[in-house]
Write a protein that holds these residues in place. Structure first.
Motif, PDB file in Angstrom:
ATOM      1  N   TYR A 189       0.848  -1.199   0.000  1.00  0.00           N
ATOM      2  CA  TYR A 189       0.000   0.000   0.000  1.00  0.00           C
ATOM      3  C   TYR A 189       0.880   1.244   0.000  1.00  0.00           C
ATOM      4  N   GLU A 214      -3.830   3.679  -0.970  1.00  0.00           N
ATOM      5  CA  GLU A 214      -3.999   3.048  -2.266  1.00  0.00           C
ATOM      6  C   GLU A 214      -3.235   1.732  -2.307  1.00  0.00           C
ATOM      7  N   ASP A 242       0.779  -1.280  -6.700  1.00  0.00           N
ATOM      8  CA  ASP A 242       1.104  -2.272  -7.727  1.00  0.00           C
ATOM      9  C   ASP A 242       2.343  -1.819  -8.494  1.00  0.00           C
ATOM     10  N   SER A 254      -2.412   4.331  -9.055  1.00  0.00           N
ATOM     11  CA  SER A 254      -3.083   3.285  -9.831  1.00  0.00           C
ATOM     12  C   SER A 254      -4.597   3.471  -9.850  1.00  0.00           C
ATOM     13  N   ASN A 259      -6.762   2.604  -7.349  1.00  0.00           N
ATOM     14  CA  ASN A 259      -7.483   1.657  -6.504  1.00  0.00           C
ATOM     15  C   ASN A 259      -7.210   1.969  -5.043  1.00  0.00           C
ATOM     16  N   VAL A 309      -8.300   1.925  -0.844  1.00  0.00           N
ATOM     17  CA  VAL A 309      -9.023   1.170   0.178  1.00  0.00           C
ATOM     18  C   VAL A 309      -9.605   2.114   1.230  1.00  0.00           C
ATOM     19  N   ALA A 357     -10.696  -2.607  -2.040  1.00  0.00           N
ATOM     20  CA  ALA A 357     -10.378  -1.558  -3.016  1.00  0.00           C
ATOM     21  C   ALA A 357     -11.633  -1.052  -3.719  1.00  0.00           C
ATOM     22  N   ARG A 358     -11.569   0.222  -4.095  1.00  0.00           N
ATOM     23  CA  ARG A 358     -12.615   0.876  -4.886  1.00  0.00           C
ATOM     24  C   ARG A 358     -11.930   1.954  -5.723  1.00  0.00           C
ATOM     25  N   ALA A 359     -12.662   2.553  -6.614  1.00  0.00           N
ATOM     26  CA  ALA A 359     -12.096   3.608  -7.459  1.00  0.00           C
ATOM     27  C   ALA A 359     -11.758   4.834  -6.623  1.00  0.00           C
TER      28      ALA A 359
END
Length: 114
Positions: free
Chosen positions: A38, A55, A58, A63, A65, A67, A96-98
């Motif tokens: 994260y 976030e 990745d 990115s 995404n 949380v 996760a969400r947008a």
């Protein structure tokens, strides 16, 4: 504005940098801190306007995404980020969400172009 929560983010290891607008003036101050899996960030647009998020990491910044996110004054937003449990601790968010549109940087958004 109380600067203590922002100063505490620096004490915890957050790295801050400015992002200029098209005229070269500071548009936003961005702070970030990486965790395993994260990263946390805060965008301070002004004393009364800030957004923070945790976030999923990745290996690409921003990115999209998240949380967890919070919007409010700079001081309140920094405090909410300080109060957020560390990843892996009880109560730490994981779903996760947008990301909210306010997390995009000036060159990536339509902020102020209305």
């Amino acid at each position: 504005m109380s600067v203590e929560p922002l100063a505490e983010l620096v004490n915890r290891g957050f790295f801050f940098q400015t992002v200029p607008d098209a005229k070269g003036e500071i548009a936003v101050v961005v702070g970030s801190y990486g965790w395993h899996g994260y990263y946390d960030r805060i965008h301070v647009w002004g004393e009364d306007e800030a957004v923070a998020a945790r976030e999923l990491s990745d290996h690409r910044p921003f990115s999209g995404n998240v949380v967890w996110s919070y919007e409010g004054s700079a001081s309140d937003t920094a405090q909410a980020l300080l109060d957020l449990p560390k990843p892996g601790e009880p109560g730490a968010p994981t779903v996760a969400r947008a990301a909210p549109s306010t997390l995009w940087l000036p060159s990536m958004s339509t902020r102020g172009q209305q």
